[in-house]
Design a protein around this motif. Structure first.
Motif, PDB file in Angstrom:
ATOM      1  N   PRO A   1       0.826  -1.211   0.000  1.00  0.00           N
ATOM      2  CA  PRO A   1       0.000   0.000   0.000  1.00  0.00           C
ATOM      3  C   PRO A   1       0.861   1.262   0.000  1.00  0.00           C
ATOM      4  CG  PRO A   1       0.064  -0.965   2.180  1.00  0.00           C
ATOM      5  CD  PRO A   1       0.809  -1.908   1.271  1.00  0.00           C
ATOM      6  N   LEU A   2       0.301   2.323  -0.557  1.00  0.00           N
ATOM      7  CA  LEU A   2       0.950   3.626  -0.456  1.00  0.00           C
ATOM      8  C   LEU A   2       0.827   4.098   0.987  1.00  0.00           C
ATOM      9  CD1 LEU A   2      -0.550   5.430  -3.570  1.00  0.00           C
ATOM     10  CD2 LEU A   2       1.772   4.575  -3.312  1.00  0.00           C
ATOM     11  N   PHE A   3       1.873   4.643   1.521  1.00  0.00           N
ATOM     12  CA  PHE A   3       1.789   5.201   2.866  1.00  0.00           C
ATOM     13  C   PHE A   3       1.445   6.676   2.733  1.00  0.00           C
ATOM     14  CE2 PHE A   3       3.628   7.476   6.480  1.00  0.00           C
ATOM     15  CZ  PHE A   3       2.891   6.887   7.490  1.00  0.00           C
ATOM     16  N   VAL A   4       0.271   7.027   3.197  1.00  0.00           N
ATOM     17  CA  VAL A   4      -0.182   8.409   3.176  1.00  0.00           C
ATOM     18  C   VAL A   4      -0.460   8.792   4.624  1.00  0.00           C
ATOM     19  CG1 VAL A   4      -1.884  10.041   2.294  1.00  0.00           C
ATOM     20  CG2 VAL A   4      -1.220   8.061   0.905  1.00  0.00           C
ATOM     21  N   GLN A   5       0.406   9.622   5.182  1.00  0.00           N
ATOM     22  CA  GLN A   5       0.297   9.969   6.592  1.00  0.00           C
ATOM     23  C   GLN A   5      -1.083  10.517   6.926  1.00  0.00           C
ATOM     24  OE1 GLN A   5       3.447  12.484   7.974  1.00  0.00           O
ATOM     25  NE2 GLN A   5       2.854  12.284  10.096  1.00  0.00           N
ATOM     26  N   GLY A   6      -1.706   9.925   7.948  1.00  0.00           N
ATOM     27  CA  GLY A   6      -3.009  10.368   8.412  1.00  0.00           C
ATOM     28  C   GLY A   6      -4.192   9.837   7.618  1.00  0.00           C
ATOM     29  N   ALA A   7      -3.928   9.114   6.543  1.00  0.00           N
ATOM     30  CA  ALA A   7      -5.024   8.605   5.716  1.00  0.00           C
ATOM     31  C   ALA A   7      -5.496   7.255   6.235  1.00  0.00           C
ATOM     32  CB  ALA A   7      -4.568   8.472   4.267  1.00  0.00           C
ATOM     33  N   PRO A   8      -6.809   7.030   6.271  1.00  0.00           N
ATOM     34  CA  PRO A   8      -7.311   5.746   6.750  1.00  0.00           C
ATOM     35  C   PRO A   8      -7.238   4.635   5.700  1.00  0.00           C
ATOM     36  CG  PRO A   8      -9.126   7.163   6.165  1.00  0.00           C
ATOM     37  CD  PRO A   8      -7.872   7.982   6.007  1.00  0.00           C
TER      38      PRO A   8
END
Length: 125
Positions: A107-114
């Motif tokens: 998965p892409l790591f997107v800070q703060g994204a659920p």
């Protein structure tokens, strides 16, 4: 190990929302109403069985949602995610043969994204 379910709808993804999500009367650019989608998904009972009896780590499906198209209360999401499992929707399972495999999920790591997009590869056993 996750369980994957192919409803054989993945091949319709590139045909657009009318075909893939089963939206009646859809015109390009229309907003898609929640109660207008018709596609299969897991029942709450099936998800509960997979989580509680099979102790799966995650569930993947080749439709727009783990829940059935018109269910806006998302009981399968609540069960799976509430049990600290992952879920992957909109998978392309067309060329995956039946039988055991190991999934590699990136998965892409997107800070703060659920949630985020993920690339999934299957290593055939």
């Amino acid at each position: 190990m996750p369980d994957l379910v192919s409803m054989t709808l993945g091949r319709r993804f590139h045909e657009g929302p009318a075909s893939y999500l089963g939206v009646d009367g859809y015109e390009e650019g229309d907003e898609i109403p929640m109660d207008g989608m018709h596609f299969p998904g897991f029942s709450f009972e099936a998800a509960a069985w997979l989580v509680e009896e099979r102790d799966v780590k995650g569930i993947g499906i080749d439709t727009g949602s783990l829940d059935q198209g018109q269910d806006g209360s998302y009981p399968v999401h609540v069960k799976v995610l509430g049990s600290d499992r992952f879920q992957i929707e909109n998978m392309n399972l067309e060329e995956l043969p039946d039988g055991p495999c190991t999934l590699v999920c990136m998965p892409l790591f997107v800070q703060g994204a659920p949630e985020s997009e993920t690339r999934v590869m299957a290593v055939l056993n």
